[in-house]
Design an enzyme around this catalytic site. Structure first.
Site, PDB file in Angstrom:
ATOM      1  N   ARG A  23     -24.313 -43.342  -1.651  1.00 29.76           N
ATOM      2  CA  ARG A  23     -23.289 -42.754  -2.527  1.00 29.76           C
ATOM      3  C   ARG A  23     -23.133 -41.258  -2.278  1.00 29.76           C
ATOM      4  NH1 ARG A  23     -21.213 -45.378  -6.995  1.00 29.76           N
ATOM      5  NH2 ARG A  23     -21.925 -47.502  -7.151  1.00 29.76           N
ATOM      6  N   ARG A  36      -9.551 -37.590  -7.033  1.00 26.01           N
ATOM      7  CA  ARG A  36      -9.482 -38.666  -8.040  1.00 26.01           C
ATOM      8  C   ARG A  36      -8.516 -38.355  -9.173  1.00 26.01           C
ATOM      9  NH1 ARG A  36      -9.782 -42.296 -10.023  1.00 26.01           N
ATOM     10  NH2 ARG A  36     -11.678 -43.243 -10.847  1.00 26.01           N
ATOM     11  N   TYR A 149     -21.548 -59.789 -10.192  1.00 24.97           N
ATOM     12  CA  TYR A 149     -20.297 -59.194 -10.695  1.00 24.97           C
ATOM     13  C   TYR A 149     -19.230 -60.261 -10.917  1.00 24.97           C
ATOM     14  CZ  TYR A 149     -21.932 -54.427 -10.135  1.00 24.97           C
ATOM     15  OH  TYR A 149     -22.626 -53.255 -10.271  1.00 24.97           O
TER      16      TYR A 149
HETATM   17  O1  CP3 Z   1     -22.053 -44.202  -0.397  1.00 25.98           O
HETATM   18  C1  CP3 Z   1     -20.870 -43.841  -0.281  1.00 25.98           C
HETATM   19  O2  CP3 Z   1     -20.544 -42.641  -0.238  1.00 25.98           O
HETATM   20  C2  CP3 Z   1     -19.807 -44.893  -0.104  1.00 25.98           C
HETATM   21  C3  CP3 Z   1     -19.195 -45.288  -1.317  1.00 25.98           C
HETATM   22  C4  CP3 Z   1     -19.695 -46.396  -2.207  1.00 25.98           C
HETATM   23  C5  CP3 Z   1     -19.036 -46.662  -3.424  1.00 25.98           C
HETATM   24  N1  CP3 Z   1     -19.557 -47.788  -3.949  1.00 25.98           N
HETATM   25  C6  CP3 Z   1     -17.898 -45.884  -3.981  1.00 25.98           C
HETATM   26  C7  CP3 Z   1     -17.751 -45.826  -5.435  1.00 25.98           C
HETATM   27  C8  CP3 Z   1     -20.698 -47.355  -2.056  1.00 25.98           C
HETATM   28  C9  CP3 Z   1     -21.742 -47.501  -0.968  1.00 25.98           C
HETATM   29  C10 CP3 Z   1     -20.604 -48.228  -3.167  1.00 25.98           C
HETATM   30  C11 CP3 Z   1     -21.455 -49.423  -3.344  1.00 25.98           C
HETATM   31  C12 CP3 Z   1     -21.500 -50.072  -4.640  1.00 25.98           C
HETATM   32  N2  CP3 Z   1     -20.499 -50.272  -5.537  1.00 25.98           N
HETATM   33  C13 CP3 Z   1     -22.642 -50.716  -5.158  1.00 25.98           C
HETATM   34  C14 CP3 Z   1     -23.964 -50.827  -4.449  1.00 25.98           C
HETATM   35  C15 CP3 Z   1     -24.715 -49.568  -4.486  1.00 25.98           C
HETATM   36  C16 CP3 Z   1     -25.352 -49.287  -5.803  1.00 25.98           C
HETATM   37  O3  CP3 Z   1     -25.094 -48.206  -6.337  1.00 25.98           O
HETATM   38  O4  CP3 Z   1     -26.132 -50.126  -6.261  1.00 25.98           O
HETATM   39  C17 CP3 Z   1     -22.322 -51.237  -6.404  1.00 25.98           C
HETATM   40  C18 CP3 Z   1     -23.251 -51.971  -7.338  1.00 25.98           C
HETATM   41  C19 CP3 Z   1     -20.942 -50.968  -6.629  1.00 25.98           C
HETATM   42  C20 CP3 Z   1     -20.113 -51.373  -7.778  1.00 25.98           C
HETATM   43  C21 CP3 Z   1     -19.548 -50.219  -8.485  1.00 25.98           C
HETATM   44  N3  CP3 Z   1     -18.559 -49.399  -7.998  1.00 25.98           N
HETATM   45  C22 CP3 Z   1     -19.888 -49.771  -9.781  1.00 25.98           C
HETATM   46  C23 CP3 Z   1     -20.942 -50.399 -10.661  1.00 25.98           C
HETATM   47  C24 CP3 Z   1     -19.077 -48.672 -10.045  1.00 25.98           C
HETATM   48  C25 CP3 Z   1     -18.985 -47.923 -11.339  1.00 25.98           C
HETATM   49  C26 CP3 Z   1     -20.177 -47.143 -11.614  1.00 25.98           C
HETATM   50  C27 CP3 Z   1     -20.133 -45.815 -10.939  1.00 25.98           C
HETATM   51  O5  CP3 Z   1     -21.087 -45.476 -10.218  1.00 25.98           O
HETATM   52  O6  CP3 Z   1     -19.149 -45.135 -11.165  1.00 25.98           O
HETATM   53  C28 CP3 Z   1     -18.279 -48.426  -8.909  1.00 25.98           C
HETATM   54  C29 CP3 Z   1     -17.296 -47.342  -8.737  1.00 25.98           C
HETATM   55  C30 CP3 Z   1     -17.472 -46.446  -7.550  1.00 25.98           C
HETATM   56  N4  CP3 Z   1     -17.655 -46.892  -6.280  1.00 25.98           N
HETATM   57  C31 CP3 Z   1     -17.432 -45.013  -7.540  1.00 25.98           C
HETATM   58  C32 CP3 Z   1     -17.590 -44.625  -6.209  1.00 25.98           C
HETATM   59  C33 CP3 Z   1     -17.588 -43.233  -5.661  1.00 25.98           C
HETATM   60  C34 CP3 Z   1     -17.218 -44.075  -8.715  1.00 25.98           C
HETATM   61  C35 CP3 Z   1     -16.024 -44.409  -9.459  1.00 25.98           C
HETATM   62  C36 CP3 Z   1     -14.895 -43.482  -9.536  1.00 25.98           C
HETATM   63  O7  CP3 Z   1     -14.555 -42.665  -8.665  1.00 25.98           O
HETATM   64  O8  CP3 Z   1     -14.254 -43.662 -10.577  1.00 25.98           O
END
Ligand code: CP3
Length: 353
Positions: A23, A36, A149
Site C-alpha cells: 500500500r 482523489r 468479500y
Molecule cells: O500497494 C499499493 O500501493 C497498490 C494499491 C492497493 C490498493 N488495494 C489500493 C487501495 C493494494 C495492493 C490493495 C490491496 C487490497 N485491497 C487488499 C489486500 C491488502 C491488504 O491491505 O490486506 C484488500 C483487503 C483490499 C480491499 C480494500 N480496498 C479495502 C478493505 C479498502 C478500504 C479500506 C482502506 O484501506 O481504505 C480498499 C480501498 C483502497 N484500495 C484504497 C487504496 C489506496 C483506499 C481507498 C480510497 O482511496 O478511498
C-alpha cells in the site's frame, strides 16, 4: 542495482536489502488525496493513465526498489457479476453478495482481458516507462480473501457468513473456490504476460481459519492459483496476516517469497518456512506512526533478525496506514539502504573491492 528486489526474490546476492511497502500508494500521501478529490478510486483504477500516475507517486517521493501497480483486489469480482462500490474513507461494499449455491452457480467467468483489461493496460504503460529502472509488481487477492468479500459483502470482523457457508454448504464452497482460484491464477498470469516482473497474492484474512480448515478449504485453491502464476516464470510472493498457527502449511502452497506479518519473529518464521524461500517483511505498520528514533530501533530489530541473509525483502507486516507521516516513509527507505550497504573498502589508489 536496479533489480535488487528481483534478485532478492530469487535469493541471489544484493548490494543492499531491497525495500518497498505494501500500500505504498494511497491516502497517507497528499498527492494521492489531491487526485482523489477529483476522481473516485474505481475511476483511477479503470483509467490506465491515472493508475500509472498513482503508481508513480511513491516512486517519486521515496527511494524504493519496486513499484506495485495501482489497482485493488476487488474489481476482479465485478466481472463475475458482483456490484462493487467504494465510499471515500469507508470500506468496500458489494451490493449483491454471494449467499448460497444458486448465487455461486450464477457467477460469470468472462475473459480476464475483457473484465480487468484496464489493469493490464496500466501494467503495459508503467512497464514501458520504468523498464530497467524499477521492477513492477502485479497482484491479486487470493481465493479465500476474495471469497470473504464476495460472501460478507464488505469488511468483516468474525467472517461468520463466510465460515457459515464453508461449514454448512461445503460443496457450494468448493465450487466457489474453484471458480475464484482459476480466475485469480489467470489474472496474475495475465499480469505477468503484460509486463509485471513479480506478482503478489494477498490472502489478507486467511489467518482467521483454523489450520485444519485452512488445509481443507483454502490451501488447494491458493496452490492452484500460484501454480498458474509460477508457469509464467516470474517470482510469486505469497502474503497473509496471522499465519503463525499454520505457517508450514502456508509455505507448502508454493511461490518464491513468503510475506510475514509482525506477529512473529522474522528469523523464526524464516526457519519454519525453510531456506528455499525468500522472506518479505515484517515491520509493524504502526511503528511508522512513531517518532523517527523509535521507528529506527524497530527497523533495526527487523534487520537484525534478517541477519543479512540472502532473500530478505524489507517491507511492513501489512499495508501502510492512513495517517502515516510521509517523512517517516522517506527516512525508513533510505535507512534500510544505508544500514545494509555492503561495506566497500576504497584503496588509496582509488580502486575498491
Ligand atoms: O500497494 C499499493 O500501493 C497498490 C494499491 C492497493 C490498493 N488495494 C489500493 C487501495 C493494494 C495492493 C490493495 C490491496 C487490497 N485491497 C487488499 C489486500 C491488502 C491488504 O491491505 O490486506 C484488500 C483487503 C483490499 C480491499 C480494500 N480496498 C479495502 C478493505 C479498502 C478500504 C479500506 C482502506 O484501506 O481504505 C480498499 C480501498 C483502497 N484500495 C484504497 C487504496 C489506496 C483506499 C481507498 C480510497 O482511496 O478511498
Amino acid at each position: 542495482m536496479w533489480d535488487r528486489f528481483l534478485r532478492a526474490c530469487r535469493r541471489e546476492p544484493v548490494d543492499r536489502t531491497p525495500v518497498w511497502f505494501m500500500r505504498q500508494a494511497g491516502r497517507y500521501m497528499p498527492e494521492y488525496r489531491a487526485l482523489r478529490e477529483r476522481y473516485g478510486i474505481l475511476e483511477i483504477i479503470k483509467t490506465p493513465e491515472l493508475a500509472v500516475e498513482v503508481t508513480r507517486q511513491p516512486l517519486r517521493a521515496f527511494d524504493l526498489d519496486a513499484a506495485i501497480i495501482f489497482a485493488d483486489i476487488l474489481p476482479l469480482l465485478e466481472g463475475m457479476g458482483l456490484r462493487l462500490e467504494f465510499a471515500y474513507g469507508e470500506g468496500p461494499v458489494i451490493h449483491n453478495p454471494v449467499r448460497g449455491a444458486e448465487d455461486i452457480d450464477a457467477l460469470a467467468d468472462p475473459p480476464i482481458e475483457e473484465s480487468v483489461g484496464y489493469t493490464l493496460d496500466a501494467i503495459r504503460l508503467m512497464r514501458a516507462e520504468i523498464d530497467g529502472r524499477t521492477p513492477l509488481i502485479g497482484f491479486s487477492g487470493a481465493p479465500f480473501t476474495l471469497a470473504s468479500y464476495a460472501i460478507e459483502g464488505g469488511a468483516s470482523r468474525n467472517f461468520t457468513r463466510t465460515k457459515g457457508l464453508m461449514l454448512e454448504q461445503p460443496a457450494a464452497w468448493h465450487r466457489l473456490m474453484s471458480k475464484l482460484a482459476d480466475r485469480v491464477g489467470r489474472y496474475v498470469a495475465a499480469q505477468a504476460h503484460a509486463g509485471a516482473q513479480a506478482v503478489q497474492l494477498f490472502d489478507s484474512w486467511v489467518g482467521t481459519l483454523s489450520p485444519d480448515d485452512y488445509r481443507t478449504f483454502a490451501l488447494p485453491y491458493t496452490r492452484h492459483a500460484i501454480g498458474l502464476a509460477a508457469e509464467t516464470g516470474v517470482p510469486v510472493i505469497h502474503f497473509a496476516t496471522d499465519t503463525g498457527g499454520m505457517l508450514e502449511d502456508f509455505a507448502s502452497v508454493g511461490g518464491d517469497v513468503v510475506g510475514l506479518d509482525w506477529r512473529m519473529d522474522l528469523d523464526r518464521g524464516w526457519e519454519r518456512v525453510g531456506e528455499r524461500f525468500a522472506v518479505q517483511g515484517n515491520l509493524d505498520p504502526v511503528a511508522l506512526l512513531a517518532p523517527w528514533e523509535i521507528l529506527r530501533t524497530r527497523a533495526d530489530a527487523v534487520l537484525v533478525r534478517a541477519g543479512g541473509r540472502r532473500g530478505h525483502i524489507f517491507n511492513l507486516g501489512h499495508g501502510i496506514l492512513p495517517g502515516t507521516p510521509v517523512d517517516n516513509v522517506k527516512r525508513l527507505a533510505e535507512y534500510v539502504h544505508l544500514a545494509t550497504a555492503t561495506a566497500v573498502a576504497v584503496h588509496p589508489d582509488g580502486s575498491s573491492n
